[in-house]
Design a protein around this motif. Structure first.
Motif, PDB file in Angstrom:
ATOM      1  N   GLU A 156      -7.416  -3.755  -0.007  1.00 30.50           N
ATOM      2  CA  GLU A 156      -6.230  -2.939   0.260  1.00 30.50           C
ATOM      3  C   GLU A 156      -6.529  -1.447   0.227  1.00 30.50           C
ATOM      4  OE1 GLU A 156      -1.633  -2.291  -1.352  1.00 30.50           O
ATOM      5  OE2 GLU A 156      -2.961  -3.762  -2.290  1.00 30.50           O
ATOM      6  N   GLU A 160      -6.025   1.066   3.374  1.00 30.72           N
ATOM      7  CA  GLU A 160      -5.150   2.237   3.331  1.00 30.72           C
ATOM      8  C   GLU A 160      -5.915   3.507   3.678  1.00 30.72           C
ATOM      9  OE1 GLU A 160      -3.429   2.192  -0.533  1.00 30.72           O
ATOM     10  OE2 GLU A 160      -2.001   0.590  -0.054  1.00 30.72           O
ATOM     11  N   HIS A 163      -6.350   3.524   7.421  1.00 28.67           N
ATOM     12  CA  HIS A 163      -5.065   3.885   8.042  1.00 28.67           C
ATOM     13  C   HIS A 163      -4.854   5.397   7.979  1.00 28.67           C
ATOM     14  CE1 HIS A 163      -0.723   3.548   9.013  1.00 28.67           C
ATOM     15  NE2 HIS A 163      -0.600   4.518   8.126  1.00 28.67           N
ATOM     16  N   SER A 164      -5.143   5.993   6.815  1.00 30.48           N
ATOM     17  CA  SER A 164      -4.976   7.425   6.649  1.00 30.48           C
ATOM     18  C   SER A 164      -5.876   8.208   7.599  1.00 30.48           C
ATOM     19  CB  SER A 164      -5.285   7.817   5.199  1.00 30.48           C
ATOM     20  OG  SER A 164      -5.251   9.218   5.024  1.00 30.48           O
ATOM     21  N   VAL A 259       2.943  -0.416  10.078  1.00 30.62           N
ATOM     22  CA  VAL A 259       3.167   0.345   8.846  1.00 30.62           C
ATOM     23  C   VAL A 259       4.050   1.569   9.089  1.00 30.62           C
ATOM     24  CG1 VAL A 259       2.027   1.606   6.973  1.00 30.62           C
ATOM     25  CG2 VAL A 259       0.953  -0.432   7.939  1.00 30.62           C
TER      26      VAL A 259
END
Length: 299
Positions: A156, A160, A163-164, A259
């Motif tokens: 996870e 993340e 994604h950032s 998201v």
């Protein structure tokens, strides 16, 4: 021939022949060993049998999730290349004045500031602090497709972080888009000096090298006289580059839509504006290979 020796069991798990691939650009011989037949994860010693000899090479680690580690490394490296923000343990916020659009045509107005455009962000280049962001499309699309294809297999925290990073790159490309759908060019240092060959002026974009990144931007002071610049005229990305930006934005929309749907639509609309600008200038671009990926990501 070659064989892979399992270091735990001492057994040969795979073997085969070595295929010659000719010479590289430095004149060295290249050989291909295909490990595809090895279906067991583990640590292996690669043993090669050249004529009249036996050579054991470094231990090889084979496992099914190796690509996840590679994705983590690419994500981390991209983060460390960020511009315009503090990177804890590496440098303070840098290049917070990007950027100024200047006159680049020779004459009395050379270097005159035309306008300021807020262009903070993006990534530094591989070996300097300039933002040669005509390469960004390749990087951003790679990050976005990693998120789409293997994001579910990542821990996870790594997912993340990826994604950032996709958002960091895509947000910057959106920022660099003009109202008509085109894009501004690279952002680089502005250190004007006399051109002894022509008698005019020239910019030296690599004048600052290997200092702390924040020292290349006036330490964050408002509108430092050497604030970095970008031009409309000689730095406008080529149609192929603009198409690459559009493709990377479309891929980014796919990567983040579950998201952050509003952000995804920002990327989709920016990609559509770029496509409209491109096809208005050259309808033949519709047959460019990048359009396949572009349409797939958009629709």
């Amino acid at each position: 021939r070659w064989e892979l020796i399992d270091t735990l069991r001492g057994a040969t798990n795979a073997e085969g022949v070595i295929y010659p691939k000719g010479r590289d650009i430095w004149g060295r011989w290249l050989w291909l060993i295909d490990f595809t037949s090895c279906q067991r994860e583990g640590n292996y010693v690669l043993r090669v049998y050249p004529p009249g000899d036996v050579v054991e090479l470094s231990t090889v680690r084979i496992r099914g999730d190796l690509h996840v580690d590679l994705a983590r490394l690419v994500t981390r490296y991209s983060y460390l290349q960020r511009c315009g923000t503090d990177i804890p343990g590496y440098h303070d916020a840098c290049h917070v004045n990007d950027g100024l659009l200047r006159v680049t045509e020779q004459g009395d107005r050379y270097g005159e500031i035309l306008e300021y455009r807020e262009m903070v962000g993006g990534w530094h280049d591989a070996g300097d602090y300039n933002k040669w962001y005509h390469y960004y499309g390749y990087v951003l699309e790679t990050l976005a497709l990693m998120r789409v294809r293997i994001g579910a297999a990542m821990p996870e925290a790594d997912r993340e972080a990826l994604h950032s990073e996709v958002c960091w790159g895509a947000d910057f490309i959106v920022k660099m888009q003009n109202a008509d759908g085109s894009f501004l060019g690279p952002i680089c240092a502005w250190y004007s000096e006399d051109d002894t060959e022509t008698g005019g002026k020239k910019n030296s974009p690599w004048a600052v090298f290997w200092e702390e990144p924040e020292e290349d931007s006036g330490s964050g002071k408002v509108m430092h006289p050497r604030s970095r610049g970008v031009t409309y005229s000689d730095a406008l990305p080529s149609p192929a580059q603009a198409l690459d930006y559009a493709t990377s934005l479309a891929a980014s929309a796919r990567a983040v839509h579950e998201v952050d749907e509003p952000r995804a639509w920002t990327y989709v609309n920016a990609a559509r504006r770029a496509v409209a600008w491109l096809l208005d200038g050259d309808p033949a671009l519709a047959s460019h290979q990048y359009f396949v990926t572009l349409w797939y990501s958009l629709y």
